[in-house]
Design an enzyme around this catalytic site. Sequence first.
Site, PDB file in Angstrom:
ATOM      1  N   TYR A 291       0.886  -1.171   0.000  1.00  0.00           N
ATOM      2  CA  TYR A 291       0.000   0.000   0.000  1.00  0.00           C
ATOM      3  C   TYR A 291       0.920   1.217   0.000  1.00  0.00           C
ATOM      4  O   TYR A 291       0.875   2.042   0.889  1.00  0.00           O
ATOM      5  CB  TYR A 291      -0.825  -0.102   1.296  1.00  0.00           C
ATOM      6  CG  TYR A 291      -2.009   0.784   1.475  1.00  0.00           C
ATOM      7  CD1 TYR A 291      -3.028   0.855   0.525  1.00  0.00           C
ATOM      8  CD2 TYR A 291      -2.156   1.544   2.645  1.00  0.00           C
ATOM      9  CE1 TYR A 291      -4.141   1.640   0.743  1.00  0.00           C
ATOM     10  CE2 TYR A 291      -3.263   2.327   2.864  1.00  0.00           C
ATOM     11  CZ  TYR A 291      -4.259   2.375   1.900  1.00  0.00           C
ATOM     12  OH  TYR A 291      -5.372   3.151   2.125  1.00  0.00           O
TER      13      TYR A 291
ATOM     14  N   GLU B 199      -1.010  -2.209 -10.418  1.00  0.00           N
ATOM     15  CA  GLU B 199       0.117  -2.419  -9.516  1.00  0.00           C
ATOM     16  C   GLU B 199       1.299  -3.041 -10.250  1.00  0.00           C
ATOM     17  O   GLU B 199       1.167  -3.535 -11.367  1.00  0.00           O
ATOM     18  CB  GLU B 199      -0.283  -3.357  -8.360  1.00  0.00           C
ATOM     19  CG  GLU B 199      -1.538  -2.904  -7.627  1.00  0.00           C
ATOM     20  CD  GLU B 199      -1.708  -3.576  -6.272  1.00  0.00           C
ATOM     21  OE1 GLU B 199      -0.735  -4.162  -5.767  1.00  0.00           O
ATOM     22  OE2 GLU B 199      -2.820  -3.506  -5.739  1.00  0.00           O
TER      23      GLU B 199
ATOM     24  N   LYS C  40     -11.222  -8.743  -2.215  1.00  0.00           N
ATOM     25  CA  LYS C  40     -10.026  -8.892  -3.047  1.00  0.00           C
ATOM     26  C   LYS C  40      -9.797 -10.330  -3.502  1.00  0.00           C
ATOM     27  O   LYS C  40      -9.146 -10.554  -4.530  1.00  0.00           O
ATOM     28  CB  LYS C  40      -8.780  -8.494  -2.228  1.00  0.00           C
ATOM     29  CG  LYS C  40      -8.812  -7.099  -1.640  1.00  0.00           C
ATOM     30  CD  LYS C  40      -8.359  -6.065  -2.644  1.00  0.00           C
ATOM     31  CE  LYS C  40      -8.058  -4.741  -1.961  1.00  0.00           C
ATOM     32  NZ  LYS C  40      -7.497  -3.783  -2.934  1.00  0.00           N
TER      33      LYS C  40
ATOM     34  N   ASP D  88      -5.067  -5.917  -9.213  1.00  0.00           N
ATOM     35  CA  ASP D  88      -5.680  -6.425  -7.987  1.00  0.00           C
ATOM     36  C   ASP D  88      -7.160  -6.018  -7.987  1.00  0.00           C
ATOM     37  O   ASP D  88      -7.565  -5.054  -7.359  1.00  0.00           O
ATOM     38  CB  ASP D  88      -4.944  -5.807  -6.792  1.00  0.00           C
ATOM     39  CG  ASP D  88      -5.465  -6.321  -5.467  1.00  0.00           C
ATOM     40  OD1 ASP D  88      -5.882  -7.497  -5.414  1.00  0.00           O
ATOM     41  OD2 ASP D  88      -5.448  -5.559  -4.489  1.00  0.00           O
TER      42      ASP D  88
ATOM     43  N   GLN E 167     -15.535  -4.798   0.269  1.00  0.00           N
ATOM     44  CA  GLN E 167     -14.368  -4.411   1.072  1.00  0.00           C
ATOM     45  C   GLN E 167     -14.742  -3.430   2.186  1.00  0.00           C
ATOM     46  O   GLN E 167     -14.308  -3.575   3.333  1.00  0.00           O
ATOM     47  CB  GLN E 167     -13.330  -3.795   0.130  1.00  0.00           C
ATOM     48  CG  GLN E 167     -12.017  -3.414   0.782  1.00  0.00           C
ATOM     49  CD  GLN E 167     -11.079  -2.684  -0.191  1.00  0.00           C
ATOM     50  OE1 GLN E 167     -11.343  -2.584  -1.382  1.00  0.00           O
ATOM     51  NE2 GLN E 167      -9.976  -2.166   0.327  1.00  0.00           N
TER      52      GLN E 167
ATOM     53  N   TYR F 264     -13.864  -4.874   6.058  1.00  0.00           N
ATOM     54  CA  TYR F 264     -12.418  -4.757   6.294  1.00  0.00           C
ATOM     55  C   TYR F 264     -12.016  -4.315   7.696  1.00  0.00           C
ATOM     56  O   TYR F 264     -10.822  -4.390   8.047  1.00  0.00           O
ATOM     57  CB  TYR F 264     -11.762  -3.856   5.240  1.00  0.00           C
ATOM     58  CG  TYR F 264     -11.731  -2.389   5.570  1.00  0.00           C
ATOM     59  CD1 TYR F 264     -12.877  -1.618   5.496  1.00  0.00           C
ATOM     60  CD2 TYR F 264     -10.545  -1.780   5.982  1.00  0.00           C
ATOM     61  CE1 TYR F 264     -12.838  -0.280   5.803  1.00  0.00           C
ATOM     62  CE2 TYR F 264     -10.510  -0.438   6.288  1.00  0.00           C
ATOM     63  CZ  TYR F 264     -11.661   0.306   6.197  1.00  0.00           C
ATOM     64  OH  TYR F 264     -11.626   1.634   6.518  1.00  0.00           O
TER      65      TYR F 264
END
Lengths: 404, 404
Positions: free
Chosen positions: B121, B194, B246, B226, B233, B237
């Site tokens: 992240y 990513e 995910k 991703d 989420q 989360y």
Amino acid sequence: MPDSWLDLDPDAPFGLATLPYGVFSTAADPAPRTGVAVGAHVLDLGAAARAVGAPFADTVAGPSLDALMAAGRPVWDQVREALTAWLTDPAHEAAVRPHLVERDAVTLHLPFTVADYVDFYASEHHASNVGRIFRPEQEPLTPNWRHLPIGYHGRSGTVVVSGTDIVRPTGQRKPPTEPAPVFGPSVRLDIEAEVGFVVGTPSPMGSRVAVDDFADHVFGVFLLNDWSARDLQAWEYVPLGPFLGKSFATSVSPWIVPVAALSAARVEQPAQDPEPLPYLRGAQPWGLDLRLEVRLNGHVVSRPPFELMYWTAAQQLAHMTVNGASLRTGDVYASGTVSGPEAGQRGCLLELTWSGKEPLHLPDGTERTFLEDGDEVTITATAPGPDGTRVDFGEVAGRVLPAR
Amino acid sequence: MPDSWLDLDPDAPFGLATLPYGVFSTAADPAPRTGVAVGAHVLDLGAAARAVGAPFADTVAGPSLDALMAAGRPVWDQVREALTAWLTDPAHEAAVRPHLVERDAVTLHLPFTVADYVDFYASEHHASNVGRIFRPEQEPLTPNWRHLPIGYHGRSGTVVVSGTDIVRPTGQRKPPTEPAPVFGPSVRLDIEAEVGFVVGTPSPMGSRVAVDDFADHVFGVFLLNDWSARDLQAWEYVPLGPFLGKSFATSVSPWIVPVAALSAARVEQPAQDPEPLPYLRGAQPWGLDLRLEVRLNGHVVSRPPFELMYWTAAQQLAHMTVNGASLRTGDVYASGTVSGPEAGQRGCLLELTWSGKEPLHLPDGTERTFLEDGDEVTITATAPGPDGTRVDFGEVAGRVLPAR
């Protein structure tokens, strides 16, 4: 249950009600191979199957349980039925007995290849206690907790078999008194007493596994210690969850108890309020009456009752796949820390010592908040078997080594 | 850089500066085998190595890159050197040319066995934007963000190769207007652009990998999408991080660019304040000048600049192992969404449309907040190679299928 021609002590572990699978080696033959624990012995499963001429001999004669797990439930049933016949029918004794070795003399190995590892958070008592400790200014349970079994992925590569030493992890922690994080060995090293499940039969990506299909997919059940560095975890876990506070090691017990061995251990699931969404409901919800014991340096410090878990293993499996995530042979998922409502039923030191504020006084005169170097933790469990018998899970044990 | 006896178009992808590794099959020979992309061709690596009599032929002649990745950096260097020699020295042409196949005609496969998968992240712009969107009442960056590269484990079993269709995930979400969660297909399906890294050389449990040892352990670099269900989420989360939002799918590009190909792409790392703890410092910190492009149904919607990432891949590797977690061949870790400071540099729709409030207007006259069924997302990247050449990453692409 019929008697065995092996003179099994009914009080000793691993009677015919369990017949768990593992992987072992001996000094004379260091090649890992599959085995079944029975009393004070391990049966060399592949060698016995070949001696008997069993149709599944090739499936069980590998260096791990992977092929048996992948073979699916009809084969699992066939092997278990055969094992009972081999060990009870005197006609098989001559073929089978040569393949028994003393259980004391074997080395046990990680019995299967771990694919993904998911850890849940399914004990209401544990989640409430952790909420009170980590987030004292908020409601103990997050708003989602009663709607879904919360879980996250852990590190498969550091799943190790019972008996593996655990090096104290190092990392960042931020004491409340410090302006910035400090670096060093964890000073709040903990355990989590959990129950693990391993998937045998895979499922394709884009499909779901229903609650009632649990026994078609899950091969077996075992014990798991999810070692946790509470100080690393507290500093890192917002917003993406636990990472280094958990990823250094997870220990598992070496004997995998077949799901079929646990039919007499099924109990009613605790009531769920609110009623879960339909995908989390089964025809007949059930929990498992597994009775855990946690020992620290030989002293029992907790007896966590698995039957009180809010979310069941079948619900967890359905939730894990509801988004279309596939299952692979070797996927492991764990229950989360097993804690009951009473102080002596808590499955981790964080709860048992209330974040270190109420040290445990051990019978040997020492006291503990978190783990010290050299400490050994052992988790054991049993469950009721059919006809008054007992199912044994053996143990998951590990000793803490100093940080490097 | 010397010329190839293959007539390579300098503007076309996969010149001698890249020479990425992958796994391919053909209609004539459906067995997956390792290959190297060069211009409009794929070189059958194992067959060529055998024809030339290379000492590493057995290592590269498998159905995946696993053995080559595990062989370690000296072998990686040896193979790359040999490839350049084979493709430039006319003396090798007769042995090598028969093992070239048209790149258009091959099917590409997931090129290695994924061990663990960690997602970081590491973009300050992405983390700040997400913080503003998900937690508007708080500081955008959590207090730990500038002290450690935040990461979490994802699901290895659903890592798929570019071109694999993505079934829209289903699950629980809780619209703010509803008193309880609702169930159904995600209505906020997103991407995350990513960069991925794959470990070749393992490290033992209980040890650490230093920042400066990156190139001894990391085999190669690739692109990663991703896929993220933002509604799933957001509901799940807290407190243990992303899970089903995910775990349904992660797509990777099929060509693995060797770390050695990226020496000319190294750039100075953006300044870090506060200075990270010593275990996160290298002798000479470096980022990578990879220039990503994100296309939605063929239209470029973003150009994320990887060189601005706050935490580097070498720091992430050191952090991931600082607690003693082992590395395995095949461990994948990803950078986290790559976003720059400008609106057209954001690596996910959550940011590009500011949580759906500012739809994207595509040149075809349609508009998008999140992904619709049938949408195709393609992420590409290039990097500077030595002597004015270009390193090509190819693409990671995927199309959204309706929920089942």
